[in-house]
Enzyme design. Structure first.
Site, PDB file in Angstrom:
ATOM      1  N   ARG A  47     -26.435 -33.604 -33.670  1.00  0.00           N
ATOM      2  CA  ARG A  47     -27.452 -33.975 -32.685  1.00  0.00           C
ATOM      3  C   ARG A  47     -26.845 -34.504 -31.387  1.00  0.00           C
ATOM      4  NH1 ARG A  47     -32.270 -36.672 -36.385  1.00  0.00           N
ATOM      5  NH2 ARG A  47     -33.429 -34.736 -36.678  1.00  0.00           N
ATOM      6  N   GLY A 330     -32.587 -31.585 -41.498  1.00  0.00           N
ATOM      7  CA  GLY A 330     -31.299 -32.241 -41.713  1.00  0.00           C
ATOM      8  C   GLY A 330     -30.632 -31.816 -43.009  1.00  0.00           C
ATOM      9  N   GLY A 353     -38.874 -32.517 -39.419  1.00  0.00           N
ATOM     10  CA  GLY A 353     -40.322 -32.679 -39.269  1.00  0.00           C
ATOM     11  C   GLY A 353     -40.839 -31.955 -38.031  1.00  0.00           C
TER      12      GLY A 353
HETATM   13  C1  3PG Z   1     -35.751 -37.213 -37.648  1.00  0.00           C
HETATM   14  O1  3PG Z   1     -34.620 -37.540 -38.013  1.00  0.00           O
HETATM   15  O2  3PG Z   1     -36.536 -36.561 -38.367  1.00  0.00           O
HETATM   16  C2  3PG Z   1     -36.162 -37.560 -36.251  1.00  0.00           C
HETATM   17  O3  3PG Z   1     -35.142 -38.213 -35.574  1.00  0.00           O
HETATM   18  C3  3PG Z   1     -37.421 -38.391 -36.296  1.00  0.00           C
HETATM   19  O4  3PG Z   1     -37.201 -39.569 -37.017  1.00  0.00           O
HETATM   20  P1  3PG Z   1     -38.422 -40.230 -37.789  1.00  0.00           P
HETATM   21  O5  3PG Z   1     -38.787 -39.296 -38.904  1.00  0.00           O
HETATM   22  O6  3PG Z   1     -37.914 -41.570 -38.265  1.00  0.00           O
HETATM   23  O7  3PG Z   1     -39.542 -40.377 -36.795  1.00  0.00           O
END
Ligand code: 3PG
Ligand code: MG
Length: 378
Positions: A47, A330, A353
């Protein structure tokens, strides 16, 4: 909601044209530096590296760049475990001219999208760039606030992510196949329903397959599943007009804790932890025959070598197929990296997400904010 595209959202070039020059301008860049950490060691800096084209584009034009990100979920309080220091150290190696803001989520105003926090963020700022694709499904202050106050644009990474994901959503080369895994089916029901409208076939592995197998009335032993989602999964299977591939064999632990292979009927006390070799081969064939592939979520507990084979076979097929391949999330990206295949797919999304929500809804709060920022001016 009408289908959005990256069209209608100002680019970095539009921003430069609007300001005349970026020389000496202070530009706030919202990045997603929410990297995986082991203590204070970054285990994957994808990232950070992915934001460099935007950061360099701006610094080359003489802008004073301040990057800002969240890290983890510190819940509005300063928590040293989520300090940006490891990120700051890595960023100083990769983009020494870029300043870094403290963890945005140390302030409760970030998640609450509080006016006061937005005002603090844009104070002294001449322009705003959103390059935080992975966080653009969050209507948080740093994502949706600044475009209401300063000239704004999407960065290179955000533009690439949106263009690719909307292309496979709206205009994929067919057959288009989605392979979904991971633990929680409840997180993915919306996207499964939406994908069933566009894909030609769906393959489901990972722990979430057990909720589907339970919906088919199969005994699943002690495998992880979501009892309150069984009916919904059953309805999805009943009304689906596209093939949904579910596992036909499973690898896991038997009641004595020994690694064992099962059919789709798990004995009492057994726990499924990976798709079996027959299923992995079938999913691999589906991927090889496709012209577009979207993969999100591992097929099993791939961090444990005993349960990595299913994920490895799918990852290898995604790397080998001639299809246009997009990997989101991820865990699937980490699996690709573990198997040394991350440079053999067309696009590894930096958002989990966010990529699912963009495929499901065709738009994100962060994109809407950038589009509306333009309307304010025009
Ligand atoms: C992630 O890692 O999915 C994004 O950085 C968003 O993070 P979050 O799910 O804690 O909002
Ligand atoms: Mg997340």
């Amino acid at each position: 909601m009408s289908d959005a595209t990256a069209g209608g959202i100002p680019t970095l070039g539009d921003l430069e044209a609007e300001l005349g020059s970026l020389e000496g301008r202070r530009v706030l860049v919202r990045t997603d530096f929410n990297v995986p950490l082991d203590g204070d060691r970054i285990t994957d800096d994808l990232r950070i590296r992915a934001s460099l084209p935007t950061l360099e584009w701006l610094t080359e034009r003489g802008a004073n760049v301040v990057a800002a990100s969240h890290l983890g979920r510190p819940k509005g309080k300063l928590d040293p475990r989520y300090s940006m220091d490891p990120v700051r150290t890595r960023l100083a190696e990769l983009a020494p001219a870029v300043e870094l803001h403290e963890n945005l989520r140390f302030d409760p105003g970030e998640e609450a999208n509080d006016e006061r926090f937005v005002a603090e963020l844009v104070d002294g700022i001449d322009a705003y760039v959103n390059d935080a694709f992975g966080a653009s499904h969050r209507a948080h202050a740093s994502i949706v606030g600044p475009p209401r106050f300063v000239p704004s644009a999407m960065g290179r990474l955000l533009e690439r992510e949106v263009t690719i994901l909307l292309r496979i959503r709206n205009n994929p080369a067919r057959p288009f196949v989605a392979v979904l895994g991971g633990a929680k089916v409840s997180d993915k029901l919306g996207v499964i329903e939406a994908l069933l409208d566009t894909v030609d076939a769906l393959a489901i592995g990972g722990a979430m397959c057990f909720t589907f197998l339970a919906a088919q009335g199969r005994p699943i032993g002690d495998s992880l599943f979501e009892p309150d989602q069984v009916d919904t999964c059953g309805n999805l299977l009943a009304k689906a007009t596209k093939p949904i591939h579910l596992p036909s064999d499973i690898v896991g632990l038997d009641a004595c804790g020994e690694v064992a292979m099962f059919g789709v009927r798990l004995p009492e006390g057994a726990k499924g932890l990976d798709i079996g070799p027959g299923t992995a081969a079938e999913f691999g064939d589906v991927v090889m025959d496709a012209r577009t592939v979207f993969w999100n979520g591992p097929m099993g507990v791939f961090e444990d070598d005993r349960f990595a084979a299913g994920t490895r076979t799918v990852a290898q097929a995604v790397a080998d197929t001639k299809a246009f391949t997009v990997v989101g999330g991820g865990d699937s990206a980490a699996a690709l990296a573990k198997f040394g295949l991350d440079d053999q797919v067309d696009h590894v999304s930096t958002g989990g997400g966010a990529s699912l929500e963009l495929l499901e809804l065709g738009d994100l709060p962060g994109l809407q904010a950038l589009r509306e920022g333009v309307r304010r001016d025009g």
